[in-house]
Write an enzyme that holds these catalytic residues in place. Structure first.
Site, PDB file in Angstrom:
ATOM      1  N   TYR A   1      50.560 -48.348 -24.778  1.00  0.00           N
ATOM      2  CA  TYR A   1      49.389 -47.517 -25.065  1.00  0.00           C
ATOM      3  C   TYR A   1      49.229 -47.433 -26.585  1.00  0.00           C
ATOM      4  CZ  TYR A   1      45.701 -44.272 -23.850  1.00  0.00           C
ATOM      5  OH  TYR A   1      44.482 -43.690 -23.684  1.00  0.00           O
ATOM      6  N   ARG A  46      33.387 -44.971 -26.388  1.00  0.00           N
ATOM      7  CA  ARG A  46      34.097 -44.375 -27.531  1.00  0.00           C
ATOM      8  C   ARG A  46      35.594 -44.617 -27.341  1.00  0.00           C
ATOM      9  NH1 ARG A  46      37.195 -40.659 -29.331  1.00  0.00           N
ATOM     10  NH2 ARG A  46      37.672 -40.030 -27.194  1.00  0.00           N
ATOM     11  N   LYS A  92      46.743 -46.110 -19.696  1.00  0.00           N
ATOM     12  CA  LYS A  92      46.940 -44.696 -19.360  1.00  0.00           C
ATOM     13  C   LYS A  92      47.604 -44.554 -17.993  1.00  0.00           C
ATOM     14  CE  LYS A  92      45.968 -41.773 -21.561  1.00  0.00           C
ATOM     15  NZ  LYS A  92      44.829 -40.909 -21.817  1.00  0.00           N
ATOM     16  N   GLU A 152      37.620 -40.996 -19.239  1.00  0.00           N
ATOM     17  CA  GLU A 152      38.359 -41.376 -20.445  1.00  0.00           C
ATOM     18  C   GLU A 152      37.454 -42.128 -21.413  1.00  0.00           C
ATOM     19  OE1 GLU A 152      41.832 -41.489 -22.709  1.00  0.00           O
ATOM     20  OE2 GLU A 152      41.933 -40.923 -20.603  1.00  0.00           O
ATOM     21  N   ASP A 153      37.410 -41.665 -22.648  1.00  0.00           N
ATOM     22  CA  ASP A 153      36.732 -42.365 -23.741  1.00  0.00           C
ATOM     23  C   ASP A 153      35.245 -42.624 -23.469  1.00  0.00           C
ATOM     24  OD1 ASP A 153      39.037 -42.232 -25.129  1.00  0.00           O
ATOM     25  OD2 ASP A 153      39.480 -44.367 -25.146  1.00  0.00           O
ATOM     26  N   ASP A 160      39.771 -36.455 -20.202  1.00  0.00           N
ATOM     27  CA  ASP A 160      41.017 -36.481 -20.955  1.00  0.00           C
ATOM     28  C   ASP A 160      40.798 -36.188 -22.429  1.00  0.00           C
ATOM     29  OD1 ASP A 160      43.872 -36.936 -21.056  1.00  0.00           O
ATOM     30  OD2 ASP A 160      43.405 -38.748 -22.176  1.00  0.00           O
ATOM     31  N   ASP A 161      39.702 -36.675 -22.990  1.00  0.00           N
ATOM     32  CA  ASP A 161      39.467 -36.499 -24.420  1.00  0.00           C
ATOM     33  C   ASP A 161      39.124 -35.053 -24.753  1.00  0.00           C
ATOM     34  OD1 ASP A 161      39.479 -39.473 -25.045  1.00  0.00           O
ATOM     35  OD2 ASP A 161      37.919 -39.335 -23.519  1.00  0.00           O
ATOM     36  N   ASN A 172      43.402 -41.677 -33.205  1.00  0.00           N
ATOM     37  CA  ASN A 172      44.009 -42.936 -32.768  1.00  0.00           C
ATOM     38  C   ASN A 172      43.053 -44.099 -33.011  1.00  0.00           C
ATOM     39  OD1 ASN A 172      46.515 -42.081 -31.679  1.00  0.00           O
ATOM     40  ND2 ASN A 172      45.457 -41.230 -29.911  1.00  0.00           N
TER      41      ASN A 172
END
Length: 534
Positions: A184, A238, A256, A328-329, A351-352, A494
Site C-alpha cells: 500500500y 482523487r 486496501k 475510497e478516493d 474511508d477518506d 500520501n
C-alpha cells in the site's frame, strides 16, 4: 401420555443435535496466518473467520461464534449439499489439476503434500519435492530484499499474490513492517500512476464502466467468488494526493483489501476490489495508447449517479444488504454527497472522510499522554480543507464535545481550516463549499500563507492534509516549536512525495520537541542521543 412421550422424544433429539453440534463446532479449526518454526502442515494459512460464511439458506445459523452455532452451521451445510445432489442441484465441482494451480486463492503450489497431489490431479504439474511454507517465505524475502526499486518490490509481491496467496499473506503478516509499504502506501501511488504499464493480465477485482449500465448485477453474479462480504470501490478521481488517475486507481482497492486480510483477518475470498469507470480528466492518460480505461472526460450528473446506484443495489441484491461498501478516493464533488446518500441505505463508509478521521483522532487522543494537554485545550490548524481535513475536523469536534460535555458547535471554535485561498473565515468574499461552512469562523483580516496563519492563530496542533509536498517548511516548524513546548505536527498526505514534511525534518527543525505522525511509513531520526520514531 402419548403427548408427553412425543415431547420427551423431541427434546432428546434436540439435545442430541446440540451435543453433535458442539462436537462439530469444537472440531472446527480456525487457521492462523502466523507461521511457527515447526509448521510444515497444510499451507492454507489465510485468514481468521472474521466474517460469516457465504450466503446460504442456513446463513442465520452461521452468524454465531459459539460451538453450537458453528456446529449446526457445518451440519446444515453438509446436509444441504447432499440434498442438492439428490435433487439434481449438485455443489460446484472442486478445482483440480492445472486450473487449481492457476487459482491463487486455492493453490498451495509446491507446498501441496504428496498424498494430495494424485487426488487433485497435480502429478507432473509440480516438481517432485514438497517445500514447506516457512521455506518458501524465506526465499520470498530473500528475493524481495534483492530488488532495487520500490516499484520492483511492489510488482514482485503482486506477482506472488496472483499465483500463491498463502505465500503472499504469509509475507505480509509475518513481515508486516517491511512489506506493507510495498503493498500500500507509499509505493501504491507509483503503482497506480504506472498501472497501465505494469498490468499483469491476471484478473483481480471488477471493472464496472458506463458501458456496463444495466448489466451490473449480472457481472456480480458471474464473479467467481460468491460469498463477498467487503467491497472497496473507487472511481479513481482523487487517488491519494495524485489526482485523477481513472482506471489506474484500481491499485487502491486491491491494496486496501490486502490489508483487510493481513491486518484484520478477513478472508481474501470475501473481499472484492471494484473500479467504477466514468472517464478521466487526466489528459496524459487519455493520450497514452496503453491506457485501459474509458477514453473520454469524466461523466457527471444523472448518468454517474445512476451507475453508482445500480452498483449499490446490485451488490446488495447479490451479496445481501449487510455487504460492506467502502468508498475510497472519490473526488470532493461526489464523496460527501454519496456518503450522505447511502449512509442510511447501506452498510457503508467513506474511508477518506471517516476512516482517516478515526485513525487521526485516535492518534490525537494518544498524544495527550505525551503533551499532557487534553484535546479541548488545543487549537488546531488544518492545512487542507478537503475530504480528509473536514472528515477529521468533524470527528475531532465530536471528541472534544464529548470530552467537555459541550456541543459540537462549541467544539468547532477550536478548529481552523486553510484551503488553497487561505484561511477559511467568514470575511472571505468567495463562495465556500458546503463542507467548509461549519469552520468558517469570524476573523477580521484572515491570512493567505501558512506561515502567516501560524503566527496569527498560534495553533498548538498543525494538521497536514493538503497533498502539498514540503508545505511545512523549516520556518513553519520552528514557529510551532517557539509557540508550544510540545507542538503536534501531523503530515498526513500520501504518498510520501506529497507529505507536508518528513519525520526527520519535523524532529530536526523542532529540536525533537514535536509529536509527529505521517500518512505513510517514515524513518525516524536521532536527536540529542534519543531515537525518535513517528
Amino acid at each position: 401420555s402419548k403427548m408427553q412421550s412425543v415431547r420427551r422424544f423431541a427434546l432428546g433429539v434436540l439435545l442430541l443435535g446440540a451435543a453433535v453440534a458442539c462436537v462439530a463446532g469444537a472440531a472446527e479449526d480456525v487457521p492462523s496466518m502466523r507461521l511457527r518454526d515447526a509448521d510444515h502442515g497444510d499451507a492454507r494459512r489465510a485468514n481468521l473467520s472474521a466474517f460469516a460464511p457465504s450466503p446460504s439458506p442456513s446463513g442465520f445459523l452461521c452468524s454465531g461464534t459459539g460451538m453450537v452455532s458453528r456446529g449446526l452451521c457445518r451440519l446444515v451445510h453438509s446436509m444441504s449439499s447432499k440434498l442438492r445432489c439428490l435433487f439434481g442441484r449438485p455443489a460446484a465441482a472442486p478445482l483440480s489439476g492445472y486450473h487449481l494451480l492457476r487459482t491463487p486463492l486455492h493453490s498451495h503450489s509446491i507446498g501441496t503434500p504428496l498424498e494430495d497431489r494424485a487426488k487433485l490431479g497435480l502429478r507432473g504439474l509440480l516438481p517432485a519435492g514438497v517445500v514447506p511454507l516457512t521455506v518458501q517465505l524465506e526465499n520470498l524475502m530473500d528475493q524481495l530484499r534483492g530488488k532495487v526499486s520500490d516499484i520492483e518490490k511492489y510488482s514482485y509481491l503482486a506477482t506472488i499474490q496472483d499465483g500463491h496467496e498463502d505465500l503472499f499473506y504469509a509475507a505480509l503478516v509475518n513481515h508486516t513492517f517491511e512489506c506493507m509499504p510495498y503493498v500500500y502506501t507509499p509505493t501504491v501511488g507509483e503503482a497506480c500512476m504506472k498501472w497501465h504499464k505494469i498490468y499483469r493480465h491476471s484478473p483481480r477485482g471488477l471493472y464496472v464502466s458506463l458501458d456496463d449500465a444495466g448489466s451490473v448485477k449480472q457481472m456480480l453474479e458471474q464473479y467467481p467468488e460468491k460469498g463477498i462480504k467487503a467491497i472497496c470501490l473507487t472511481d479513481g478521481e482523487r487517488i491519494l494526493g495524485l489526482g485523477d488517475l481513472g482506471a489506474n486507481g484500481m491499485g487502491i482497492p486491491v491494496g486496501k483489501l490486502a490489508l483487510y486480510t493481513a491486518c484484520a483477518g478477513v478472508r481474501p475470498e470475501f473481499c472484492l476490489p471494484v473500479h467504477i469507470d466514468v472517464g478521466t480528466e487526466n489528459k496524459e492518460l487519455l493520450a497514452d495508447p496503453s491506457y485501459m480505461g474509458l477514453r473520454h472526460g469524466r461523466v457527471r450528473g444523472e448518468r454517474y449517479d445512476a451507475l453508482v446506484r445500480e452498483f449499490v443495489e446490485a451488490a446488495q441484491a447479490v451479496y445481501g444488504r449487510s455487504v460492506l461498501l467502502q468508498f475510497e478516493d472519490f473526488g470532493n464533488t461526489n464523496a460527501f454527497r454519496l456518503m450522505r446518500e447511502y449512509e442510511t441505505k447501506a452498510c457503508t463508509f467513506n474511508d477518506d472522510i471517516q476512516g482517516t478521521a478515526a485513525v487521526v483522532v485516535a492518534g490525537l487522543m494518544a498524544s495527550v499522554r505525551i503533551t499532557g494537554v487534553p484535546l479541548s485545550k488545543h487549537k488546531f490548524l488544518f492545512y487542507g480543507a478537503g475530504e480528509a481535513g473536514v472528515g477529521i475536523a468533524d470527528l475531532l469536534s465530536e471528541a472534544i464535545a464529548e470530552e467537555v460535555g459541550g456541543t459540537v458547535e462549541e467544539a468547532r471554535n477550536n478548529i481552523w481550516l486553510m484551503d488553497s485561498k487561505g484561511l477559511v473565515c467568514s470575511s472571505r468574499t468567495d463562495k465556500l463549499a458546503e463542507h467548509k461552512l461549519h469552520y468558517s469562523h469570524p476573523h477580521e483580516t484572515g491570512c493567505k500563507s501558512l506561515g502567516e496563519c501560524v503566527e496569527l492563530l498560534n495553533p498548538t496542533a498543525l494538521m497536514g492534509v493538503s497533498a502539498s509536498g514540503g508545505a511545512f517548511s523549516e520556518d513553519v516548524c520552528k514557529s510551532m516549536a517557539a509557540i508550544n513546548d510540545r507542538p503536534i505536527i501531523f503530515a498526513l498526505s500520501n504518498p510520501t512525495s506529497k507529505a507536508e514534511c518528513t519525520a526527520e525534518q519535523a524532529y530536526t527543525w523542532t529540536e525533537g520537541k514535536c509529536v509527529f505522525a505521517s500518512g505513510s511509513p517514515m524513518e525516524g531520526t536521532e536527536i540529542g542521543g534519543k531515537k525518535l520514531v513517528p
